[in-house]
Design a protein around this motif. Structure first.
Motif, mmCIF file in Angstrom:
data_model
loop_
_atom_site.group_PDB
_atom_site.id
_atom_site.type_symbol
_atom_site.label_atom_id
_atom_site.label_comp_id
_atom_site.label_asym_id
_atom_site.label_seq_id
_atom_site.Cartn_x
_atom_site.Cartn_y
_atom_site.Cartn_z
ATOM 1 N N TRP A 41 0.860 -1.177 0.000
ATOM 2 C CA TRP A 41 0.000 0.000 0.000
ATOM 3 C C TRP A 41 0.894 1.224 0.000
ATOM 4 O O TRP A 41 2.092 1.145 0.240
ATOM 5 C CB TRP A 41 -0.920 0.007 1.228
ATOM 6 C CG TRP A 41 -0.179 -0.212 2.506
ATOM 7 C CD1 TRP A 41 0.465 0.723 3.274
ATOM 8 C CD2 TRP A 41 0.049 -1.461 3.162
ATOM 9 N NE1 TRP A 41 1.066 0.140 4.353
ATOM 10 C CE2 TRP A 41 0.825 -1.208 4.310
ATOM 11 C CE3 TRP A 41 -0.330 -2.769 2.889
ATOM 12 C CZ2 TRP A 41 1.228 -2.208 5.180
ATOM 13 C CZ3 TRP A 41 0.074 -3.756 3.762
ATOM 14 C CH2 TRP A 41 0.842 -3.474 4.892
ATOM 15 N N GLU A 42 0.274 2.366 -0.276
ATOM 16 C CA GLU A 42 0.974 3.643 -0.181
ATOM 17 C C GLU A 42 0.366 4.397 0.987
ATOM 18 O O GLU A 42 -0.829 4.299 1.241
ATOM 19 C CB GLU A 42 0.798 4.459 -1.459
ATOM 20 C CG GLU A 42 1.484 3.849 -2.654
ATOM 21 C CD GLU A 42 1.286 4.681 -3.901
ATOM 22 O OE1 GLU A 42 1.347 5.920 -3.810
ATOM 23 O OE2 GLU A 42 1.055 4.078 -4.954
ATOM 24 N N ARG A 43 1.209 5.149 1.670
ATOM 25 C CA ARG A 43 0.724 5.899 2.823
ATOM 26 C C ARG A 43 1.194 7.338 2.710
ATOM 27 O O ARG A 43 2.368 7.594 2.467
ATOM 28 C CB ARG A 43 1.235 5.277 4.108
ATOM 29 C CG ARG A 43 0.709 6.011 5.299
ATOM 30 C CD ARG A 43 0.956 5.287 6.564
ATOM 31 N NE ARG A 43 0.198 5.993 7.576
ATOM 32 C CZ ARG A 43 -0.400 5.427 8.568
ATOM 33 N NH1 ARG A 43 -0.339 4.144 8.703
ATOM 34 N NH2 ARG A 43 -1.057 6.135 9.440
ATOM 35 N N TYR A 44 0.263 8.258 2.889
ATOM 36 C CA TYR A 44 0.548 9.688 2.903
ATOM 37 C C TYR A 44 -0.103 10.248 4.158
ATOM 38 O O TYR A 44 -1.316 10.456 4.183
ATOM 39 C CB TYR A 44 -0.012 10.380 1.656
ATOM 40 C CG TYR A 44 0.554 9.811 0.376
ATOM 41 C CD1 TYR A 44 1.816 10.184 -0.068
ATOM 42 C CD2 TYR A 44 -0.159 8.884 -0.364
ATOM 43 C CE1 TYR A 44 2.350 9.658 -1.230
ATOM 44 C CE2 TYR A 44 0.365 8.353 -1.530
ATOM 45 C CZ TYR A 44 1.614 8.745 -1.954
ATOM 46 O OH TYR A 44 2.134 8.212 -3.103
ATOM 47 N N GLY A 45 0.680 10.433 5.204
ATOM 48 C CA GLY A 45 0.118 10.897 6.473
ATOM 49 C C GLY A 45 -0.841 9.865 7.020
ATOM 50 O O GLY A 45 -0.483 8.705 7.207
ATOM 51 N N ILE A 49 -3.545 4.191 0.573
ATOM 52 C CA ILE A 49 -4.076 3.927 -0.765
ATOM 53 C C ILE A 49 -3.762 2.481 -1.131
ATOM 54 O O ILE A 49 -2.612 2.049 -1.067
ATOM 55 C CB ILE A 49 -3.475 4.885 -1.805
ATOM 56 C CG1 ILE A 49 -3.756 6.339 -1.401
ATOM 57 C CG2 ILE A 49 -4.037 4.581 -3.192
ATOM 58 C CD1 ILE A 49 -3.068 7.367 -2.268
ATOM 59 N N LEU A 50 -4.814 1.741 -1.500
ATOM 60 C CA LEU A 50 -4.697 0.327 -1.861
ATOM 61 C C LEU A 50 -5.058 0.121 -3.322
ATOM 62 O O LEU A 50 -5.826 0.892 -3.887
ATOM 63 C CB LEU A 50 -5.681 -0.514 -1.039
ATOM 64 C CG LEU A 50 -5.630 -0.443 0.474
ATOM 65 C CD1 LEU A 50 -6.819 -1.188 1.057
ATOM 66 C CD2 LEU A 50 -4.328 -1.018 0.978
ATOM 67 N N LYS A 51 -4.544 -0.947 -3.894
ATOM 68 C CA LYS A 51 -5.020 -1.433 -5.188
ATOM 69 C C LYS A 51 -5.728 -2.748 -4.895
ATOM 70 O O LYS A 51 -5.111 -3.692 -4.416
ATOM 71 C CB LYS A 51 -3.863 -1.634 -6.157
ATOM 72 C CG LYS A 51 -3.266 -0.326 -6.603
ATOM 73 C CD LYS A 51 -2.302 -0.506 -7.734
ATOM 74 C CE LYS A 51 -1.795 0.867 -8.150
ATOM 75 N NZ LYS A 51 -0.941 0.818 -9.305
ATOM 76 N N LEU A 52 -7.031 -2.776 -5.151
ATOM 77 C CA LEU A 52 -7.830 -3.965 -4.846
ATOM 78 C C LEU A 52 -8.189 -4.715 -6.116
ATOM 79 O O LEU A 52 -8.626 -4.104 -7.091
ATOM 80 C CB LEU A 52 -9.141 -3.576 -4.156
ATOM 81 C CG LEU A 52 -9.098 -3.100 -2.723
ATOM 82 C CD1 LEU A 52 -10.517 -2.866 -2.220
ATOM 83 C CD2 LEU A 52 -8.383 -4.067 -1.829
ATOM 84 N N PRO A 53 -8.052 -6.039 -6.100
ATOM 85 C CA PRO A 53 -8.556 -6.817 -7.231
ATOM 86 C C PRO A 53 -10.085 -6.746 -7.264
ATOM 87 O O PRO A 53 -10.730 -6.518 -6.235
ATOM 88 C CB PRO A 53 -8.070 -8.235 -6.949
ATOM 89 C CG PRO A 53 -7.596 -8.263 -5.556
ATOM 90 C CD PRO A 53 -7.400 -6.861 -5.093
#
Length: 104
Positions: A41-45, A49-53
Motif C-alpha cells: 500500500w501507499e501511505r501519505y500521512g 491507498i490500496l489497489k484492490l482486485p
C-alpha cells in the motif's frame, strides 16, 4: 577430548510479524478472499491507498476498516489506476473514513 570449542546451534530466526500478517489474522473473510488482500500500500500521512482486485469489490468496506485499524489511518482509498484532468489527479475512491485532502 577432541579439542576445540563447539559452537552452540543458533536458534531459528523468527519471522517478524508484519502489518499484513495482522490484517490477515483479524480478517473474518473466507480464506480464498484473504489470499487476495493487498500486501502493499501507499501511505501519505493518515491516508492509505490500496489497489484492490475486482474480487474484493464487494468486501471493500471491511477491507478498508481492517487496513485503517492496523495501520492507524483515518482514510483508506482504492486506486483505480490512471489520472484525469489537467492537474493529473489520481482516480481513487473512499472505502473507509471521511473524504479529505492529502498533500505530498
Amino acid at each position: 577430548m577432541s579439542g576445540g570449542w563447539k559452537s552452540c546451534p543458533k536458534p531459528p530466526k523468527k519471522r517478524r510479524r508484519t502489518p499484513y500478517d495482522e490484517i490477515v489474522e483479524l480478517c473474518n473473510l473466507p480464506p480464498e478472499i484473504k489470499e487476495l488482500l493487498p500486501r502493499r500500500w501507499e501511505r501519505y500521512g493518515d491516508v492509505v491507498i490500496l489497489k484492490l482486485p475486482k474480487e474484493l469489490t464487494s468486501y471493500e468496506r471491511e477491507v478498508g476498516r481492517l487496513y485503517a485499524e492496523v495501520l492507524g489511518a483515518n482514510l483508506v482509498l482504492v486506486d483505480e489506476g490512471g489520472v484525469r484532468g489537467l492537474t493529473r489527479c489520481p482516480v481513487v475512491w473512499v472505502i473507509y473514513g471521511e473524504e479529505s485532502e492529502a498533500f505530498h
